[in-house]
Motif scaffolding. Sequence first.
Motif: not given
Length: 248
Positions: A14-15, A46-48, A65-67, A74-79
């Motif tokens: 989902n994230l 990585v790091l979900p 999670v980091t893409f 790298k790309f990190t997305f936060y909810q």
Amino acid sequence: MIKAHKLTELELNNLIETALKDENFKRIIGQLKKFKEVNEKNFKTVLPIKFNVKSEEDILVAQSVTFDFGNEVKFTFYQVLKNNDPSTLSYKSVGTVAYEVTDEHHKIVTYKVLEDDSLIQYSKVVDKEKYVDMQAATEKDNLDLELSNENYTPDDLDNVVDVQDITDGCISGGYIWCGRGCSGDFNKPKYINTTDLCCYLHDSCYKRSGQKKANCSLCDAELCSCIAGESTKAKSMIEIGICFPCGW
């Protein structure tokens, strides 16, 4: 000990879906493409993780999670929810790219989208040894990531990283300086990775200034600059607990 818990497969999927549809994903990837080629459909995660952070009077319930697109991009997305209230749902985005500037040095460029939708950039040059250590820290944190346990709930106060108060609790995984009231020996400082080193420098700054808690000070700003480009669970917790609330 303060833990980050691994996302379930459903939470992770989902994230990822939300991130790929988010406008700031395209916005940051566009910036990173100025430095290197990026195939947006080819990545590993990585790091979900999911974790709680206390910031001022709020408990921030976060998933991240980091893409990893390879090619040092790298790309990190936060909810994030405040106090687990669905009406407060927000998303945070951070992208990094690294490249060699000499045989012995890498430059790391970080982009972040803030609450006011502004895009800020951090840049720093690190020597080859430190860059290798940064990558190793990501791999170790990813391998050591605790599985979610059945007792975890989004408002579990036993797993709150309190960046404001002085209480006991280092971030799990062997961190010596990162966490609420987590502090090593200032006379013989040791640290497990480059993020932990940033926390040591932050604690040292507090000690010199007499500061007791995060308040968007120069010490806090230096910490957020120091962790830019890192990909560790401690970095994620600091970013949500201090950096984004302070507008860094």
